[in-house]
Write a protein that holds these residues in place. Structure first.
Motif, mmCIF file in Angstrom:
data_model
loop_
_atom_site.group_PDB
_atom_site.id
_atom_site.type_symbol
_atom_site.label_atom_id
_atom_site.label_comp_id
_atom_site.label_asym_id
_atom_site.label_seq_id
_atom_site.Cartn_x
_atom_site.Cartn_y
_atom_site.Cartn_z
ATOM 1 N N VAL A 198 34.389 9.170 59.992
ATOM 2 C CA VAL A 198 34.613 8.828 58.452
ATOM 3 C C VAL A 198 34.166 7.787 57.852
ATOM 4 O O VAL A 198 34.629 6.257 58.433
ATOM 5 C CB VAL A 198 35.854 10.142 58.244
ATOM 6 N N THR A 199 33.491 8.089 56.842
ATOM 7 C CA THR A 199 32.405 6.805 55.894
ATOM 8 C C THR A 199 33.915 7.590 53.979
ATOM 9 O O THR A 199 33.364 7.753 53.957
ATOM 10 C CB THR A 199 31.831 6.962 55.256
ATOM 11 N N VAL A 200 34.471 5.906 53.873
ATOM 12 C CA VAL A 200 35.019 6.522 52.129
ATOM 13 C C VAL A 200 34.349 5.373 51.282
ATOM 14 O O VAL A 200 34.419 3.952 52.006
ATOM 15 C CB VAL A 200 36.719 6.318 52.897
ATOM 16 N N HIS A 201 34.207 5.582 50.347
ATOM 17 C CA HIS A 201 33.658 4.878 49.305
ATOM 18 C C HIS A 201 34.438 5.014 48.484
ATOM 19 O O HIS A 201 34.606 5.924 47.565
ATOM 20 C CB HIS A 201 32.467 5.254 48.603
ATOM 21 N N ASP A 202 35.584 4.381 47.821
ATOM 22 C CA ASP A 202 36.358 4.066 46.709
ATOM 23 C C ASP A 202 36.304 3.468 45.382
ATOM 24 O O ASP A 202 35.885 2.506 45.445
ATOM 25 C CB ASP A 202 37.304 3.103 47.801
ATOM 26 N N LEU A 203 35.991 4.586 45.134
ATOM 27 C CA LEU A 203 35.329 4.270 43.158
ATOM 28 C C LEU A 203 36.165 5.014 42.417
ATOM 29 O O LEU A 203 35.858 5.197 41.505
ATOM 30 C CB LEU A 203 34.196 4.793 43.642
ATOM 31 N N GLY A 204 37.558 4.324 42.581
ATOM 32 C CA GLY A 204 38.611 4.955 41.525
ATOM 33 C C GLY A 204 39.052 6.482 41.913
ATOM 34 O O GLY A 204 39.036 6.831 42.339
ATOM 35 N N HIS A 205 38.359 7.179 40.485
ATOM 36 C CA HIS A 205 39.160 8.657 41.034
ATOM 37 C C HIS A 205 37.563 8.863 41.260
ATOM 38 O O HIS A 205 37.692 10.959 40.862
ATOM 39 C CB HIS A 205 39.562 9.046 39.918
ATOM 40 N N ARG A 206 36.470 9.107 41.307
ATOM 41 C CA ARG A 206 35.279 9.208 41.801
ATOM 42 C C ARG A 206 35.124 8.382 43.635
ATOM 43 O O ARG A 206 33.693 8.942 43.575
ATOM 44 C CB ARG A 206 34.256 8.855 40.707
ATOM 45 N N ASP A 207 35.528 9.019 44.237
ATOM 46 C CA ASP A 207 35.537 8.630 45.518
ATOM 47 C C ASP A 207 34.624 9.640 46.388
ATOM 48 O O ASP A 207 33.993 10.473 45.752
ATOM 49 C CB ASP A 207 36.941 8.186 46.692
ATOM 50 N N ARG A 208 34.065 8.964 47.151
ATOM 51 C CA ARG A 208 32.798 9.950 47.950
ATOM 52 C C ARG A 208 33.698 9.256 49.473
ATOM 53 O O ARG A 208 33.787 8.669 49.910
ATOM 54 C CB ARG A 208 31.770 9.028 47.856
#
Length: 185
Positions: A131-141
């Motif tokens: 799994v890949t996560v992009h931590d963008l605050g409240h707009r994570d992907r």
């Protein structure tokens, strides 16, 4: 100046001098011995839970508790922890839990892989997933290794392999946190 005032001022000056000198000596000793007072931070981490956005109202949740200890900074395959996910629509669906076997982070992006240890999916136990996560605050992907397959994918998926984070996290649910990896290469 009265004698009592002079004695009091002299006492305060003396205490400050002794205190500062003692602090400087202690700091110098710690620096000379290579010991620091503050704890060393972990080498990398991915934590948090979020639901994915789907226009049909699917209930899809991913949760992570993955860590790479400071002592293992040169080997992301020493990562520990678990991650889990579930996907339900109109009461039908499935869930799975995986034991972490690799964690690599860079900036606010993390790729974690693990082997499925518990699930209600037939024949999925023992399968490695990523799994890949992009931590963008409240707009994570988020993205996952089985994005283009009918099932969880090949049993021989390499460690720390996943897809680009193409999924959007449902508004108000993203709380992923990525601790960036800074290896000493």
């Amino acid at each position: 100046m009265q004698r009592r005032t002079k004695v009091a001022v002299l006492g305060v000056v003396l205490l400050l001098t002794v205190g500062l000198t003692g602090s400087a000596v202690a700091a110098g000793s710690a620096a000379a011995s290579g010991v620091e007072d503050r704890p060393q931070r972990e080498a990398a981490a991915l934590t948090g839970t979020a639901k994915l956005y789907r226009s049909l109202g699917d209930d899809i949740t991913f949760s992570f508790d993955a860590h790479l200890a400071a002592k293992d900074t040169a080997d992301p395959m020493q990562a520990t922890g678990t991650f889990e996910w579930s996907h339900y629509l109109n009461g039908d669906g499935a869930w799975a839990k995986a034991k972490v076997d690799c964690l690599v982070t860079g900036g606010k992006v993390a790729v974690v892989s693990g082997v499925v240890t518990d699930t209600n999916l037939p024949d999925a136990k023992g399968t490695r997933v990523g799994v890949t996560v992009h931590d963008l605050g409240h707009r994570d992907r988020l993205g996952y290794s089985w994005a283009t397959t009918e099932d969880l994918g090949p049993k021989d998926l390499p460690k720390c392999v996943s897809s680009a984070p193409f999924e959007k996290v449902k508004q108000g649910t993203g709380d992923f946190t990525v601790v960036p990896w800074q290896p000493d290469f």
